[in-house]
Design a protein around this motif. Structure first.
Motif, PDB file in Angstrom:
ATOM      1  N   PRO A 238       0.804  -1.239   0.000  1.00 40.88           N
ATOM      2  CA  PRO A 238       0.000   0.000   0.000  1.00 40.88           C
ATOM      3  C   PRO A 238       0.836   1.287   0.000  1.00 40.88           C
ATOM      4  O   PRO A 238       0.634   2.173   0.806  1.00 40.88           O
ATOM      5  CB  PRO A 238      -0.825  -0.134   1.282  1.00 40.88           C
ATOM      6  N   VAL A 239       1.786   1.359  -0.931  1.00 35.78           N
ATOM      7  CA  VAL A 239       2.675   2.510  -1.033  1.00 35.78           C
ATOM      8  C   VAL A 239       2.804   2.844  -2.520  1.00 35.78           C
ATOM      9  O   VAL A 239       2.845   1.939  -3.353  1.00 35.78           O
ATOM     10  CB  VAL A 239       4.067   2.182  -0.429  1.00 35.78           C
ATOM     11  N   ASP A 240       2.883   4.149  -2.835  1.00 33.51           N
ATOM     12  CA  ASP A 240       2.991   4.503  -4.256  1.00 33.51           C
ATOM     13  C   ASP A 240       4.362   4.095  -4.816  1.00 33.51           C
ATOM     14  O   ASP A 240       5.325   3.928  -4.081  1.00 33.51           O
ATOM     15  CB  ASP A 240       2.708   5.991  -4.474  1.00 33.51           C
ATOM     16  N   ILE A 241       4.408   3.934  -6.128  1.00 28.92           N
ATOM     17  CA  ILE A 241       5.609   3.393  -6.777  1.00 28.92           C
ATOM     18  C   ILE A 241       6.816   4.316  -6.650  1.00 28.92           C
ATOM     19  O   ILE A 241       7.951   3.863  -6.692  1.00 28.92           O
ATOM     20  CB  ILE A 241       5.359   3.038  -8.257  1.00 28.92           C
ATOM     21  N   TYR A 242       6.578   5.618  -6.467  1.00 30.20           N
ATOM     22  CA  TYR A 242       7.696   6.555  -6.311  1.00 30.20           C
ATOM     23  C   TYR A 242       8.358   6.371  -4.942  1.00 30.20           C
ATOM     24  O   TYR A 242       9.567   6.215  -4.853  1.00 30.20           O
ATOM     25  CB  TYR A 242       7.202   7.991  -6.502  1.00 30.20           C
ATOM     26  N   GLU A 243       7.550   6.361  -3.886  1.00 30.41           N
ATOM     27  CA  GLU A 243       8.085   6.180  -2.534  1.00 30.41           C
ATOM     28  C   GLU A 243       8.657   4.777  -2.354  1.00 30.41           C
ATOM     29  O   GLU A 243       9.549   4.558  -1.546  1.00 30.41           O
ATOM     30  CB  GLU A 243       7.006   6.448  -1.474  1.00 30.41           C
ATOM     31  N   LEU A 244       8.139   3.831  -3.121  1.00 30.57           N
ATOM     32  CA  LEU A 244       8.607   2.451  -3.051  1.00 30.57           C
ATOM     33  C   LEU A 244       9.999   2.303  -3.667  1.00 30.57           C
ATOM     34  O   LEU A 244      10.691   1.327  -3.436  1.00 30.57           O
ATOM     35  CB  LEU A 244       7.613   1.563  -3.810  1.00 30.57           C
ATOM     36  N   GLY A 245      10.410   3.299  -4.436  1.00 31.57           N
ATOM     37  CA  GLY A 245      11.739   3.265  -5.057  1.00 31.57           C
ATOM     38  C   GLY A 245      11.757   2.533  -6.386  1.00 31.57           C
ATOM     39  O   GLY A 245      12.806   2.129  -6.860  1.00 31.57           O
ATOM     40  N   LEU A 246      10.584   2.369  -6.997  1.00 30.16           N
ATOM     41  CA  LEU A 246      10.529   1.665  -8.285  1.00 30.16           C
ATOM     42  C   LEU A 246      10.929   2.563  -9.457  1.00 30.16           C
ATOM     43  O   LEU A 246      11.234   2.075 -10.532  1.00 30.16           O
ATOM     44  CB  LEU A 246       9.122   1.102  -8.538  1.00 30.16           C
ATOM     45  N   ILE A 247      10.905   3.883  -9.242  1.00 28.49           N
ATOM     46  CA  ILE A 247      11.282   4.813 -10.304  1.00 28.49           C
ATOM     47  C   ILE A 247      12.757   5.142 -10.139  1.00 28.49           C
ATOM     48  O   ILE A 247      13.170   5.737  -9.152  1.00 28.49           O
ATOM     49  CB  ILE A 247      10.440   6.116 -10.228  1.00 28.49           C
ATOM     50  N   TYR A 248      13.554   4.733 -11.118  1.00 27.17           N
ATOM     51  CA  TYR A 248      14.998   4.981 -11.046  1.00 27.17           C
ATOM     52  C   TYR A 248      15.352   6.345 -11.622  1.00 27.17           C
ATOM     53  O   TYR A 248      16.221   7.022 -11.128  1.00 27.17           O
ATOM     54  CB  TYR A 248      15.770   3.889 -11.779  1.00 27.17           C
ATOM     55  N   ASP A 249      14.680   6.747 -12.693  1.00 22.77           N
ATOM     56  CA  ASP A 249      15.000   8.033 -13.308  1.00 22.77           C
ATOM     57  C   ASP A 249      13.859   8.498 -14.188  1.00 22.77           C
ATOM     58  O   ASP A 249      13.118   7.689 -14.747  1.00 22.77           O
ATOM     59  CB  ASP A 249      16.267   7.907 -14.157  1.00 22.77           C
TER      60      ASP A 249
END
Length: 107
Positions: free
Chosen positions: A27-38
């Motif tokens: 239940p965490v957004d993909i940005y805070e989850l660290g899935l976005i590298y750049d």
């Protein structure tokens, strides 16, 4: 004077959009989850997102990148959007923000 948007402002808008997309299992957004590298934005407002998934056989491997692409394309200033998936480096819990770790009771 025409209203001009710069790539930094657009980058912030893109991050805000990314924060509305959630991993279905966590239940965490993909940005805070660290899935976005750049996130790359060029002067033509073409956007490229380099992202990963929590695992290579993630249940949303097909749909999540498409959702990211569609939501970014929905921003008026964006000319085009492309999402590239990478597993190098592989995602680990260390990539999560403090906020995400707190949300998940890991702190």
């Amino acid at each position: 004077m025409s209203e001009e948007i710069n790539t930094t402002d657009l980058g912030e808008k893109i991050v805000n959009v990314l924060k509305t997309i959630y991993d279905p299992e966590i239940p965490v957004d993909i940005y805070e989850l660290g899935l976005i590298y750049d996130v790359f934005v060029n002067e033509d407002f073409d956007v490229k997102v380099l992202m990963t998934l929590t695992t290579p056989n993630c249940p949303v491997a097909e749909t999540l990148p498409m959702e990211v692409e569609e939501k970014i394309k929905s921003l008026n200033e964006v000319n085009s959007a492309e999402v590239e998936i990478t597993f190098d480096p592989p995602w680990t819990q260390d990539l999560m923000s403090e906020e995400a770790k707190l949300e998940l009771g890991m702190l």
